[in-house]
Motif scaffolding. Structure first.
Motif, PDB file in Angstrom:
ATOM      1  N   GLN A  48      35.437  61.007  49.545  1.00 53.00           N
ATOM      2  CA  GLN A  48      36.511  61.023  48.552  1.00 53.00           C
ATOM      3  C   GLN A  48      37.762  60.295  49.042  1.00 53.00           C
ATOM      4  O   GLN A  48      38.757  60.222  48.327  1.00 53.00           O
ATOM      5  CB  GLN A  48      36.870  62.473  48.198  1.00 53.00           C
ATOM      6  N   GLY A  49      37.714  59.773  50.279  1.00 53.96           N
ATOM      7  CA  GLY A  49      38.833  59.003  50.803  1.00 53.96           C
ATOM      8  C   GLY A  49      39.836  59.793  51.613  1.00 53.96           C
ATOM      9  O   GLY A  49      40.906  59.271  51.953  1.00 53.96           O
ATOM     10  N   THR A  50      39.505  61.016  51.953  1.00 58.94           N
ATOM     11  CA  THR A  50      40.419  61.832  52.765  1.00 58.94           C
ATOM     12  C   THR A  50      40.534  61.238  54.165  1.00 58.94           C
ATOM     13  O   THR A  50      39.541  60.826  54.751  1.00 58.94           O
ATOM     14  CB  THR A  50      39.904  63.275  52.859  1.00 58.94           C
ATOM     15  N   ASP A  51      41.748  61.195  54.726  1.00 62.78           N
ATOM     16  CA  ASP A  51      41.935  60.588  56.047  1.00 62.78           C
ATOM     17  C   ASP A  51      41.397  61.505  57.143  1.00 62.78           C
ATOM     18  O   ASP A  51      41.230  62.717  56.955  1.00 62.78           O
ATOM     19  CB  ASP A  51      43.405  60.259  56.299  1.00 62.78           C
ATOM     20  N   LEU A  52      41.112  60.912  58.301  1.00 56.61           N
ATOM     21  CA  LEU A  52      40.472  61.641  59.392  1.00 56.61           C
ATOM     22  C   LEU A  52      41.337  62.778  59.932  1.00 56.61           C
ATOM     23  O   LEU A  52      40.824  63.809  60.370  1.00 56.61           O
ATOM     24  CB  LEU A  52      40.117  60.676  60.532  1.00 56.61           C
TER      25      LEU A  52
END
Length: 419
Positions: A48-52
């Motif tokens: 979903q594009g959540t950052d690390l």
């Protein structure tokens, strides 16, 4: 240890196979939820594009596992009352009910609602951590030394089987049928897998009187417990630091969510169970200490290979995925059988839920801190430097673990276990 304490013993014969099967099913059930939380959820969030850095915060859901030593004495005193029968089944029934309800609510909410996801999974983690106190205490009480190897194989193998189901099946179902289908299926599996323990433990009958009062003070007075905490901290840091970043790394290398799910499922089941059986056999054949040290070496090699693969795109993705799965499933399972076998031997059966919980809380604390740091480090250092540092950490842990376990692998003094 307190002298002269009367220990409640089963007044009837308990089959080792039945006990191993009962605790094995419950360990699988707990790990299904763990697989969803620490493997499945990071992969879904990354797609979903959540950052690390945010993904790394998933490790905070493990906070109850790190702090459960605070309420372990209360659970043990309730589970093993001064008079009367074992209440392990009641503790487990209440905890599993909370987990199923939490997952039921979670499935009805959108997958993008991060605050709700974190809150509900934290409640479920609190419940399973409490269930685990009762399950571990029950296992140490009812497994003879001769059957401890099978018990720890069931524990570690069950953990990997459950994690594979919770991660693999969950991801496939989310990819094909949506968030609700995946979450509700996990809830149903947790309930079904807990039934063997509930049926087995509820029939326990004990005679006699329990005079030992479970407490943290009694545990921490023993040198075996203090040494075990040191071993747990070093070993977990070396083995689990990179675990949460494997699935996001595969996603970033172009592997689809469904493929990661299938690999985490099928391959982890095979490698995890094979590693746990191999670890159990090697512990019985060679002892705990050499197996603990041996497991760290291939872990370091695998992490070094992942570092190299992140540095160059010349390495095929299938080789990267295979190495990652070997490190996080087969090799880790191999070593953890030895680690948990030693924890069981160091635990006093009169308060096994407290003693074993202390070791697992060290696991949780190190996993929590290491997992959160892993996301930050991978984000800012890059996968290549992150995996290289993890490989070096595993190598440095070999002599540390060898020294810490030297001459300290004997059984805990305390109440006798079933013959």
């Amino acid at each position: 240890m307190a002298a002269g304490a009367k220990t409640a013993r089963p007044s009837w014969h308990r089959s080792s196979i039945g006990t191993v099967g009962a605790i094995g099913g419950l360990y699988v059930a707990q790990s299904v939820l763990g697989g969803l939380t620490w493997v499945g959820l990071p992969a879904v969030l990354r797609e979903q594009g959540t950052d690390l850095s945010t993904i790394g915060l998933v490790s905070l859901i493990a906070l109850p596992w790190a702090l459960k030593f605070l309420w372990a004495p209360a659970v043990e005193r309730y589970r093993l009352p001064h008079h009367g029968g074992d209440r392990s089944a009641l503790v487990v029934l209440a905890g599993i009910a909370v987990v199923v309800v939490s997952l039921g609510i979670l499935g009805a909410l959108p997958a993008a609602g991060l605050p709700w996801i974190f809150a509900l999974l934290s409640i479920a983690a609190l419940a399973t951590a409490t269930v685990d106190i009762a399950c571990d205490g029950y296992a140490v009480q009812n497994l003879s030394k001769a059957s401890q190897g099978w018990g720890n194989t069931a524990q570690v193998g069950g953990a990997y089987l459950g994690s594979a189901i919770g991660a693999g099946l969950f991801l496939v179902l989310v990819d094909r049928g949506g968030w609700a289908l995946g979450t509700w299926t996990v809830a149903a599996l947790v309930a079904l897998l807990s039934l063997p323990f509930l049926l087995h433990a509820r029939t326990a009958r004990f005679t006699g009187e329990r005079t030992h009062l479970p407490s943290l003070k009694a545990a921490l007075k023993r040198p075996e417990i203090r040494r075990g905490l040191l071993v747990a901290g070093v070993y977990i840091l070396a083995q689990k630091t990179s675990f949460n970043m494997v699935a996001p790394y595969l996603i970033d290398r172009g592997v689809s969510l469904a493929t990661v799910g299938l690999l985490s499922g099928t391959a982890s089941i095979v490698l995890g169970i094979a590693g746990s059986f191999a670890g159990g056999w090697c512990v019985r054949r060679f002892g705990v200490r050499p197996v603990l040290a041996l497991a760290l070496l291939p872990q370091a090699l695998a992490l070094g290979f992942l570092s190299l693969s992140a540095f160059t795109e010349a390495i095929p993705v299938w080789m990267i995925a295979g190495t990652a799965l070997m490190a996080t499933s087969g090799v880790m399972a191999f070593g953890f059988v030895a680690l948990y076998t030693q924890f069981m031997r160091w635990s006093d059966p009169r308060q096994a839920g407290v003693d074993f919980t202390l070791f697992q809380c060290m696991d949780g604390l190190v996993s929590l801190g290491g997992g959160a740091a892993a996301g930050f480090l991978a984000q800012h250092l890059g996968y290549d430097n992150f995996f290289a540092a993890a490989a070096m950490l595993a190598l440095l842990a070999v002599p540390a673990v060898a020294v810490a376990t030297q001459g300290g692998t004997g059984a805990a003094p305390g109440a006798p276990r079933p013959a």
